[in-house]
Design an enzyme around this catalytic site. Structure first.
Site, PDB file in Angstrom:
ATOM      1  CG  HIS A  21      -1.965  -1.077   1.146  1.00  0.00           C
ATOM      2  ND1 HIS A  21      -3.286  -0.841   0.848  1.00  0.00           N
ATOM      3  CD2 HIS A  21      -1.842  -2.417   1.277  1.00  0.00           C
ATOM      4  CE1 HIS A  21      -3.942  -1.991   0.809  1.00  0.00           C
ATOM      5  NE2 HIS A  21      -3.080  -2.964   1.077  1.00  0.00           N
ATOM      6  CG  HIS A  25      -4.935  -5.602   7.830  1.00  0.00           C
ATOM      7  ND1 HIS A  25      -4.762  -6.907   7.410  1.00  0.00           N
ATOM      8  CD2 HIS A  25      -4.148  -4.843   7.027  1.00  0.00           C
ATOM      9  CE1 HIS A  25      -3.900  -6.922   6.398  1.00  0.00           C
ATOM     10  NE2 HIS A  25      -3.508  -5.689   6.146  1.00  0.00           N
TER      11      HIS A  25
END
Ligand SMILES: [Zn+2]
Length: 255
Positions: A61, A114
Site C-alpha cells: 500500500h 489488520h
C-alpha cells in the site's frame, strides 16, 4: 461538484484508486501500491496528483510513495500510529480528523485490527469510504497486529455508515471470499445473488469493487457476526459477537 473516482489494478491483486475533485482539480491516490500503475492512471485520466492518503503501512500500500512524491511533490497523509513505518509522511491523522482533497472532505475513522493503526477515509458528502485492508467485499482483512475484538469494533464503525456508501477496498478477493461465505451462510439469498453478479463481472474482466455498505450488510458474514442465525451456523449460539467474528475469521484463515 461530485467527486470522481478511477479504479485500477496494481501488483497482483491490489487495487489503486484515484479520487478527483473536478472543482479544484485536486486528485488523491488512496494508497500507492506501485508507482507505475498510478502514473498510468494519471495519464489516462489527465488528472494531476496532489495528495496520497495512506490507510496502513504495509508495503503493498506504500511502496509507490517515494517515486510519486519525487515526481509530483504531492502531500502524503498517513495514520499517526504508523507514520514512522511509512515513507515521506507530511501530515498524520487520527480518529475524527478531517482531510481535504481540494474541495472534498474526508473524515478519518481509526479501524485497527489488520494493522494497529489502520485508518479508513470517509467522504460523507460523496458517500465514499476507502477501507484499505479492513473491509473487503464479502470479506475482511486478516487480523495481524490487533485482535478479533478490535477488528470487530472496526467493522462495526464501517457498518454504521449509510447503506448507499460505496466502499473501496485494497484487494480483488471477492470471488474467493464468496466461496468461503457460502460455507457459513449457505442459505443467504443476498449472498447467492451477489455470487452470480460477481461471477459475471469477473468473467467480463471487470472489478467487483466498489460495493456498498448495504450490500455488505446483507451478504458479508464478517459484518453479520451478531446475528443469531450466523452465531448458530458456526456453533456459537449465545456467544458475544466478537467471538463469533473470531471463529469465522479463524475458519477463513484455514480455508
Ligand atoms: Zn495490509
Amino acid at each position: 461538484m461530485p467527486a470522481q473516482t478511477h479504479l485500477f489494478l496494481c501488483l497482483k491483486d491490489n487495487y489503486g484508486v484515484l479520487l478527483h475533485d473536478p472543482g479544484s482539480g485536486a486528485t488523491a491516490a488512496i494508497d500507492a501500491p506501485d508507482a507505475a500503475p498510478v502514473e498510468a492512471a494519471l495519464k489516462s485520466t489527465g488528472w494531476r496528483l496532489t495528495d496520497i492518503l495512506v490507510t496502513h503501512h504495509h508495503a503493498d500500500h506504500t511502496a509507490g510513495i517515494p517515486a510519486l512524491k519525487e515526481r509530483h511533490r504531492c502531500r502524503v497523509v498517513a495514520p499517526q500510529a504508523e507514520a514512522k513505518r511509512i515513507p515521506l509522511v507530511d501530515e498524520t491523522v487520527r480518529e475524527g480528523d478531517t482531510v481535504r482533497v481540494g474541495g472534498l472532505t474526508a473524515r478519518v475513522l481509526e479501524t485497527p485490527g489488520h494493522t494497529a493503526g489502520h485508518v479508513t477515509y470517509v467522504f460523507d458528502a460523496d458517500k465514499l469510504a476507502f477501507a484499505g485492508d479492513t473491509l473487503f467485499s464479502i470479506g475482511c482483512g486478516r487480523v495481524i497486529e490487533g485482535n478479533a475484538e478490535m477488528m470487530w469494533q472496526s467493522l462495526l464503525k464501517l457498518r454504521a455508515l449509510p447503506d448507499d456508501t460505496r466502499v473501496y477496498c485494497g484487494h480483488e478477493y471477492t470471488q474467493a471470499n464468496i466461496r468461503f461465505a457460502r460455507t457459513v451462510e449457505p442459505n443467504n439469498k443476498a449472498l447467492a445473488a451477489r455470487s452470480a453478479q460477481v461471477d459475471t463481472l469477473i468473467a467480463a474482466g471487470r472489478p467487483t469493487v466498489p460495493s456498498t455498505i448495504g450490500d455488505e450488510k446483507a451478504a458479508n458474514p464478517f459484518l453479520r457476526a451478531d446475528l443469531p442465525e450466523v452465531a448458530t451456523a458456526v456453533g456459537l449460539a449465545d456467544s458475544p459477537a466478537w467471538k463469533v467474528f473470531a471463529e469465522i475469521r479463524e475458519r477463513k484463515n484455514r480455508a
